[in-house]
Design a protein around this motif. Structure first.
Motif, short mmCIF file in Angstrom:
data_model
loop_
_atom_site.label_atom_id
_atom_site.label_comp_id
_atom_site.label_asym_id
_atom_site.label_seq_id
_atom_site.Cartn_x
_atom_site.Cartn_y
_atom_site.Cartn_z
N GLN B 55 0.83 -1.20 0.00
CA GLN B 55 0.00 0.00 0.00
C GLN B 55 0.87 1.25 0.00
O GLN B 55 0.53 2.24 -0.65
CB GLN B 55 -0.92 -0.01 1.22
CG GLN B 55 -2.00 -1.09 1.16
CD GLN B 55 -2.86 -1.12 2.40
OE1 GLN B 55 -2.45 -0.67 3.47
NE2 GLN B 55 -4.06 -1.66 2.27
N PHE B 56 1.95 1.22 0.73
CA PHE B 56 2.86 2.37 0.75
C PHE B 56 3.37 2.65 -0.66
O PHE B 56 3.45 3.81 -1.09
CB PHE B 56 4.05 2.08 1.68
CG PHE B 56 5.15 3.09 1.58
CD1 PHE B 56 5.06 4.32 2.22
CD2 PHE B 56 6.30 2.83 0.83
CE1 PHE B 56 6.08 5.26 2.11
CE2 PHE B 56 7.32 3.75 0.72
CZ PHE B 56 7.21 4.98 1.36
N GLU B 57 3.70 1.60 -1.39
CA GLU B 57 4.26 1.77 -2.73
C GLU B 57 3.21 2.17 -3.76
O GLU B 57 3.41 3.09 -4.56
CB GLU B 57 4.93 0.47 -3.20
CG GLU B 57 6.18 0.10 -2.43
CD GLU B 57 7.33 1.08 -2.67
OE1 GLU B 57 7.41 1.67 -3.76
OE2 GLU B 57 8.15 1.25 -1.75
N ASN B 58 2.08 1.47 -3.71
CA ASN B 58 1.10 1.60 -4.80
C ASN B 58 -0.19 2.32 -4.42
O ASN B 58 -1.06 2.50 -5.27
CB ASN B 58 0.77 0.21 -5.34
CG ASN B 58 2.01 -0.53 -5.78
OD1 ASN B 58 2.84 0.03 -6.49
ND2 ASN B 58 2.16 -1.77 -5.35
N GLY B 59 -0.30 2.70 -3.17
CA GLY B 59 -1.50 3.40 -2.72
C GLY B 59 -2.48 2.46 -2.05
O GLY B 59 -2.50 1.26 -2.31
N GLY B 60 -3.28 3.05 -1.16
CA GLY B 60 -4.27 2.27 -0.43
C GLY B 60 -4.10 2.45 1.05
O GLY B 60 -3.07 2.97 1.51
N GLY B 61 -5.11 2.05 1.80
CA GLY B 61 -5.06 2.19 3.25
C GLY B 61 -4.85 3.65 3.65
O GLY B 61 -5.52 4.54 3.13
N TYR B 67 3.68 5.78 -2.88
CA TYR B 67 5.00 6.38 -3.07
C TYR B 67 5.28 6.71 -4.54
O TYR B 67 5.71 7.83 -4.86
CB TYR B 67 6.07 5.41 -2.55
CG TYR B 67 7.48 5.85 -2.81
CD1 TYR B 67 8.13 6.72 -1.94
CD2 TYR B 67 8.16 5.41 -3.93
CE1 TYR B 67 9.43 7.13 -2.18
CE2 TYR B 67 9.47 5.82 -4.19
CZ TYR B 67 10.09 6.68 -3.31
OH TYR B 67 11.37 7.10 -3.56
N ALA B 68 5.04 5.77 -5.42
CA ALA B 68 5.39 5.98 -6.83
C ALA B 68 4.64 7.20 -7.39
O ALA B 68 5.24 8.07 -8.05
CB ALA B 68 5.07 4.73 -7.65
N SER B 69 3.36 7.27 -7.09
CA SER B 69 2.55 8.39 -7.57
C SER B 69 3.02 9.70 -6.94
O SER B 69 3.08 10.75 -7.61
CB SER B 69 1.08 8.13 -7.24
OG SER B 69 0.31 9.25 -7.52
N GLN B 70 3.38 9.63 -5.67
CA GLN B 70 3.84 10.85 -4.98
C GLN B 70 5.17 11.34 -5.55
O GLN B 70 5.36 12.56 -5.71
CB GLN B 70 3.98 10.55 -3.48
CG GLN B 70 2.64 10.33 -2.79
CD GLN B 70 2.77 9.46 -1.54
OE1 GLN B 70 3.87 9.08 -1.14
NE2 GLN B 70 1.64 9.16 -0.92
#
Lengths: 520, 106
Positions: B55-61, B67-70
């Motif tokens: 979720q940290f990497e790809n979004g969610g929660g 991270y990637a989008s950010q």
């Protein structure tokens, strides 16, 4: 569930350093950049007045965009610290494995050094701990700000999260729990202050907290006291309804009550429909019971509490509530028929059916009798309640495989009508005939179990027409007509001229199944 | 005859400088974040793994868009700062040109 691993301190380090740098940058944007942008926007009149992201109308400005983006990133990176804490908690609480990296081998791991270890645990442990941390943080916010819109918004978002809600309620003092319920759950106006379903959200959140099994005894005590002391309110029925949808929460809730509190809540009050709603919560608790014995304990508790009171004011929901309670208990207690047709197993099964049906019906029959007399119920109302109860029990008797189409429902229908009539009669007839009616009821229950036994034998293809030694070649099918014919033969006033039957499994006389002797 | 152009050159030059700094700072922050991610979250052994990491990497929660989008958004922010700086610089030049023309006329 899949595994998760991390070194807690590394997550703390990432989170601390990125959020620190983020904060510095955000402060620079707010301080330096924003004032420069404002000044430019005010002075770029003849030139530079249509720059997108700066001065173009309706396009926003880059400093605002930067602050928004940095805020989003800061929230995400701060969450990494919470994840690290969840790993640390898992390691310290024995919920995962803890391995120390090579560089620590010359040290003496222990104490607070878990944060430097590789912690491996389940994803569920991490997500549960994260929820707990967030719930605890909301409690901290509540302690400072009270029950404001943010608290409600967060509760609404997490109302179905047991770990979150338990941590939230556990973080409040008893007085704050009281205030929370009073604010959100006990409004008396025509509509809630916010226009949202605050009471429903609080009820669901509290049920979720009970479902976690981690609600503190102090909070449980406060909730029970509130429910026992408060008069009619909006929160109570919503809370009971939330429990009715959450069996584990219902079981934990009623288990947390003292006998006195349980009786108080079960008794309800004349003119209030709490009794049926509390019974529905108990029904849900029975659904969560692991076996028939524990289900019957809950059944006995609520049945005793309600039937020993004199406050029954039969709302139309009551008949359904009693029926649901009985049905849930029956579903846990009634066992499937034995695989074969051995006499002992078949007899044991029918005895179980008979005793279970009797145990579930008898207390309510006595109570209906008493309340019928005191409340001047019409026969039609009583019959409706009784019919609900009876059909609930019969509906949970496991179907017998091998019966002709419709035979089992016919059997249950016959038994249902007989039982309903017998019970209604026992309730509504004058007192002097009560004993006779009760005997009729017991006879009907016995008849039910015996018919089940005959149906089982028929379904197994073991009953033949004709007396032993002269039986036909084809076994009788398990049809309603055959079940009736056999019962009638055994009940015939002229057994010598009545049709004869043989049972091949026993090698002879059907009457060797001595438990069927009651219908001979 | 003089032509009065309503524009604050000092404000324009100050903003231009700050937008260049914004580009530098945002880029530096994205790189700092990437470095910490590599050293702290992807270290061996002990790399952070699990659903929360995904979720940290790809979004969610609780991790928003991930991270990637950010990081892409930070890069976009840095480029946006340069784009706007270029337009501010152009406005500054136009002002200077206008001022020179005014001086020549007078």
């Amino acid at each position: 569930m899949s595994d998760a691993q991390a070194i807690p301190d590394n997550l703390f380090s990432y989170s601390g350093q990125t959020t620190g740098a983020n904060t510095d940058l955000a402060q620079w944007v707010s301080g330096m950049l924003t004032s420069a942008v404002r000044l430019y926007q005010e002075t770029a009149i003849d030139l530079g007045g249509d720059i997108d992201g700066l001065t173009a109308p309706g396009g926003g400005s880059i400093d605002a965009s930067a602050k928004s983006l940095l805020g989003r990133i800061r929230d995400a990176d701060k969450q990494v610290r919470s994840v690290g804490q969840a790993f640390l908690d898992a390691g310290d609480n024995g919920l995962g494995t803890v391995r120390y990296p090579a560089w620590m081998h010359n040290h003496d791991p222990g104490g607070d050094l878990t944060r430097y270890a590789i912690v491996t645990t389940s994803d569920g442990t991490i997500s549960g701990d994260l929820s707990s941390q967030q719930g605890a943080r909301l409690a901290g916010y509540y302690r400072t700000h009270g029950p404001d819109a943010y608290v409600f918004q967060q509760l609404a978002q997490h109302q179905n999260d047991p770990a979150y809600t338990a941590a939230f309620f556990n973080g409040l003092t008893p007085v704050q729990v009281n205030d929370l319920i009073s604010t959100y759950g006990d409004w008396r106006g025509a509509s809630p202050p916010s226009g949202q379903d605050e009471s429903g959200v609080l009820a669901t959140a509290l049920a979720s907290a009970y479902a976690s099994g981690e609600l503190s005894s102090a909070v449980e005590k406060q909730i029970a006291q509130w429910l026992a002391l408060m008069p009619a309110d909006r929160f109570r029925p919503l809370f009971y309804a939330a429990l009715a949808k959450n069996p584990q929460a219902a079981l934990n809730f009623i288990s947390s009550l003292t006998p006195q509190q349980f009786d108080k809540l079960a008794a309800g009050a004349f003119g209030e429909p709490w009794q049926s709603e509390f019974m529905e919560a108990c029904t849900a608790a029975i659904d969560a019971c692991p076996d028939g014995a524990s289900a019957y304990q809950v059944f006995s508790k609520i049945t005793s509490a309600v039937t020993s009171g004199d406050t029954w004011n039969p709302y139309e929901n009551d008949g359904q509530a009693i029926a649901d309670l009985v049905a849930a208990t029956a579903a846990k207690m009634l066992t499937s028929p034995p695989a074969g047709t051995g006499q002992q197993q078949l007899e044991a099964w029918t005895v179980t059916i008979r005793s279970t049906v009797w145990k579930l019906l008898n207390p309510w029959m006595k109570w209906l009798k008493a309340t019928e007399a005191s409340n001047q119920q019409t026969n039609a109302t009583v019959q409706s309640v009784v019919s609900n109860i009876v059909n609930s029990v019969l509906g949970n008797i496991p179907a017998l495989p091998g019966l002709a189409p419709g035979a089992f429902s016919w059997l249950m229908g016959q038994a249902g009508t007989g039982l309903t009539n017998a019970i209604t009669s026992a309730i509504t007839e004058p007192t002097e005939d009560s004993a006779q009616s009760q005997a009729a009821l017991a006879g009907t229950v016995t008849l039910l179990s015996e018919r089940l036994a005959i149906a089982k034998l028929l379904a197994e293809g073991t009953i033949y027409p004709g007396s032993p030694g002269h039986e036909g070649t084809q076994p009788l099918a398990a049809t309603p007509a055959n079940i009736d014919a056999i019962v009638n033969a055994f009940n015939s006033p002229n057994p010598d001229t009545a049709p004869q039957y043989s049972i091949r499994a026993q090698g002879g006389d059907l009457s060797t199944y001595f438990f069927l002797s009651g219908i001979k | 005859m003089s032509i009065a152009v309503r524009y604050d050159l000092e404000a324009g030059e100050n903003l231009s400088s700050l937008l260049a700094q914004l580009n530098d700072k945002v880029t530096a922050f994205a790189q700092y974040r990437a470095g910490l991610r590599a050293s702290q979250l992807d270290c061996t052994p002990g790399q952070w793994q699990g659903t929360a990491r995904d979720q940290f990497e790809n979004g969610g929660g609780q991790f928003g868009d991930g991270y990637a989008s950010q990081q892409r958004a930070l890069q976009g922010m840095a480029e946006e700062a340069l784009r706007i700086k270029g337009q501010v610089d152009q406005a500054n030049q136009e002002y200077l040109s206008a001022r020179r023309q005014t001086a020549n006329v007078s």
